[in-house]
Design an enzyme around this catalytic site. Structure first.
Site, PDB file in Angstrom:
ATOM      1  N   GLY A  96      44.331  47.261  35.731  1.00 11.03           N
ATOM      2  CA  GLY A  96      43.726  48.445  35.148  1.00 11.03           C
ATOM      3  C   GLY A  96      42.320  48.214  34.622  1.00 11.03           C
ATOM      4  N   SER A  97      41.725  47.062  34.953  1.00 11.39           N
ATOM      5  CA  SER A  97      40.386  46.790  34.457  1.00 11.39           C
ATOM      6  C   SER A  97      39.315  47.431  35.337  1.00 11.39           C
ATOM      7  CB  SER A  97      40.148  45.291  34.369  1.00 11.39           C
ATOM      8  OG  SER A  97      40.309  44.716  35.640  1.00 11.39           O
ATOM      9  N   GLU A 114      42.926  42.097  46.104  1.00 13.02           N
ATOM     10  CA  GLU A 114      44.186  41.475  45.695  1.00 13.02           C
ATOM     11  C   GLU A 114      45.036  41.126  46.909  1.00 13.02           C
ATOM     12  OE1 GLU A 114      46.052  42.665  42.201  1.00 13.02           O
ATOM     13  OE2 GLU A 114      44.481  44.050  41.604  1.00 13.02           O
TER      14      GLU A 114
END
Lengths: 264, 277
Positions: free
Chosen positions: B41-42, B164
């Site tokens: 969530g950054s 990711e």
């Protein structure tokens, strides 16, 4: 379940396997069309021999074809029974009220039975020797003319291809969800019909939600890889007719000529 | 000029009041490997999607290889930027390995003869040639990600973004993909932007950018970033094991080198330290 959908294809390298999927698809439809020309013993015998030759060329055991008939057997027997009891004409062998077994009834019943079995054999031959993906390619290629009247053939073909590709993925997902729900105490496959149907709900809802997640991810990935709709794309998989396809086509023509010659 | 130039980028998702990215400025040079780290969530993945126009910036300017990101340029930019996503299954479009590698080329209307050689070369580069006709269901996660990478290098982009890409893989698959990226970089000098919370992946980068709540907190070499162990932990990030060991040894009074060491480097340092005593 995977077997049910995709396991029909039997990998092989026979003459039939190597035919172009379009040839096989067209020939199968054509065959199913011309079998309705057969109307006597001689013409049915010709169709039977032709089918057996095709089966032999595929090098697939007869048992696989008979297994294809099994799910249809009640429908076949019902239709045959209707023919036997309700066709009038010729010698009457047995009668009871408005029911009668006549000579014509018996021959008609036998013909219908033969027609059913041969059609099932030929369609089984198509699915046993052709990968679903190749069939999808064949459908796309054959339907291409419809693009001119606005049918999005390439898009539909891509949808079909992606659907086929995701069948095993969703199967895996289903197993995973089933195990997760079992761990939470859901009992699959026992109880009466109503209880079993209720047990499917906690399986279907997560699967449904997952499918949307996958679809969204997939759409993003396709976007990122430059997918802009079906127009102007080139194709990696190509279909090409070869000499055996011409042979198969000629065989179909000869079969038609033979049928017309033999039929009453 | 930098290959990727992000100036004062702001972005907010429509259903959220808090912006996902706040005044982010970042330059990535050609041939560089930049890792963007940050907790969930950054804004890491949001940043990646703003680079190739999967998301449209609210304000600020993104320039890729000299092309400003606009509606008209978006497809040209996507041609230069390949993204490997997180889930190995959900980005596999083709029915077989080679079909999937060809997908991007089909989209760009590459003529078939060229497509065949490019698919072959790309599969050879990721060492998946033997699997060319396999179906995705019969591949491991690491293999699927290698295919995804092949699909991208077949398009010959200038930048590859790993969003990711290793997070859903087992340790073996993760190592497999990282080694591949290192090899590819050695061969082609490709620019890599990896978005990750895997510290080993970040440690192999030239530069690490730390993102927290949509803002760039820090940027520097892996050594510089990872020596600030406590701060990273405070931001909810893992610190590589050798760094944690170094910090502990330092507290115990041992002199430790300032730059970042991987596990092997630290082992080497430790045993030579012992033998010089």
């Amino acid at each position: 379940m995977t077997k049910l959908l995709l396991g029909r294809y039997l990998p092989g390298d026979s003459w039939v396997h190597r035919l172009d999927p379009r040839t096989k698809l067209m020939a199968s439809f054509y065959y199913i069309g011309i079998i309705f020309l057969a109307n006597n013993w001689q013409s049915y015998l010709l169709m039977f021999v032709a089918t057996m030759v095709m089966v032999a060329l595929s090098k697939i055991k007869l048992g696989f074809f008979l297994r294809g008939v099994r799910p249809m057997i009640w429908l076949i027997l019902f239709t045959v029974a209707l023919q036997i009891f309700f066709t009038k004409g010729g010698t009457v062998y047995w009668s009871w009220g408005w029911l009668a077994i006549t000579q014509y009834g018996l021959t008609n019943g036998a013909f219908i039975f033969m027609r059913f079995v041969l059609i099932i054999f030929v369609s089984t031959l198509l699915t046993l020797t052709t990968q679903p993906l190749s069939l999808a390619d064949a459908v796309e290629s054959l339907l291409k003319p419809l693009r001119r009247i606005g049918v999005p053939v390439t898009e539909l073909a891509l949808v079909l291809q992606i659907a086929l590709r995701f069948v095993p993925t969703l199967m895996d997902q289903t197993t995973k969800i089933m195990n997760a729900q079992r761990a939470r105490g859901v009992d699959f496959g026992s109880g009466n019909l109503f209880q079993q149907m209720k047990a499917v709900v906690p399986l279907l809802i997560p699967l449904f939600v997952d499918s949307f997640g996958i679809a969204e991810d997939l759409a993003t990935a396709m976007d990122a890889r430059g997918y802009q709709g079906g127009d102007g794309r080139t194709k990696f998989r190509i279909l090409q007719y070869h000499q055996p396809d011409i042979v198969a086509g000629l065989a179909m023509v000869l079969l038609t000529v033979g049928l017309v010659f033999l039929r009453a | 000029m930098a290959l990727i130039d992000i100036e004062h980028l702001n972005f907010a998702y429509p259903d959220q009041t808090k912006p996902a990215l706040r005044d982010v400025s970042l330059q990535v040079n050609a041939g560089e490997w930049v890792a963007i780290i940050g907790h969930n969530g950054s804004g890491k993945s949001t940043l990646a999607k703003n680079i190739n126009g999967l998301l449209a910036p609210a304000s600020g300017q993104v320039t890729v290889a000299g092309l400003p990101l606009t509606e008209a340029n978006v497809w040209a930019i996507r041609e230069k930027v390949g993204i490997v996503f997180q889930n190995p299954d959900n980005q596999f479009v083709g029915a077989t390995v080679q079909d999937d590698v060809a997908f991007g080329l089909e989209n760009r209307a590459v003529p078939r003869p060229e497509m065949v050689t490019r698919v072959h070369d790309a599969l050879a580069q990721v060492n998946m040639l033997d699997f060319a006709t396999r179906e995705p269901a019969r591949l491991s996660g690491g293999q699927k990600q290698r295919v995804a990478i092949a699909g991208i290098i077949a398009q010959r982009p200038e930048i590859i973004i790993l969003d990711e890409a290793t997070s859903m893989l087992d340790p073996a698959g993760r190592a497999e993909v990282l080694t591949l990226i290192q090899q590819l970089r050695a061969q082609t000098n490709m620019t890599v932007l990896s978005i990750t919370h895997d510290v080993d992946e970040a440690a192999s980068a030239d530069r690490v950018v730390l993102l927290n709540d949509g803002e760039i907190v820090e940027s520097g070499t892996p050594a510089e970033i990872f020596t600030h162990g406590e701060e990273l932990l405070a931001l909810g990030l893992d610190v590589p094991y050798p760094e944690r060991l170094k910090a502990a040894l330092r507290r115990a009074g041992a002199t430790m080198p300032k730059d970042y060491l991987d596990e092997e480097g630290l082992v080497n340092y430790l045993w030579t330290l012992h033998s010089t005593m």
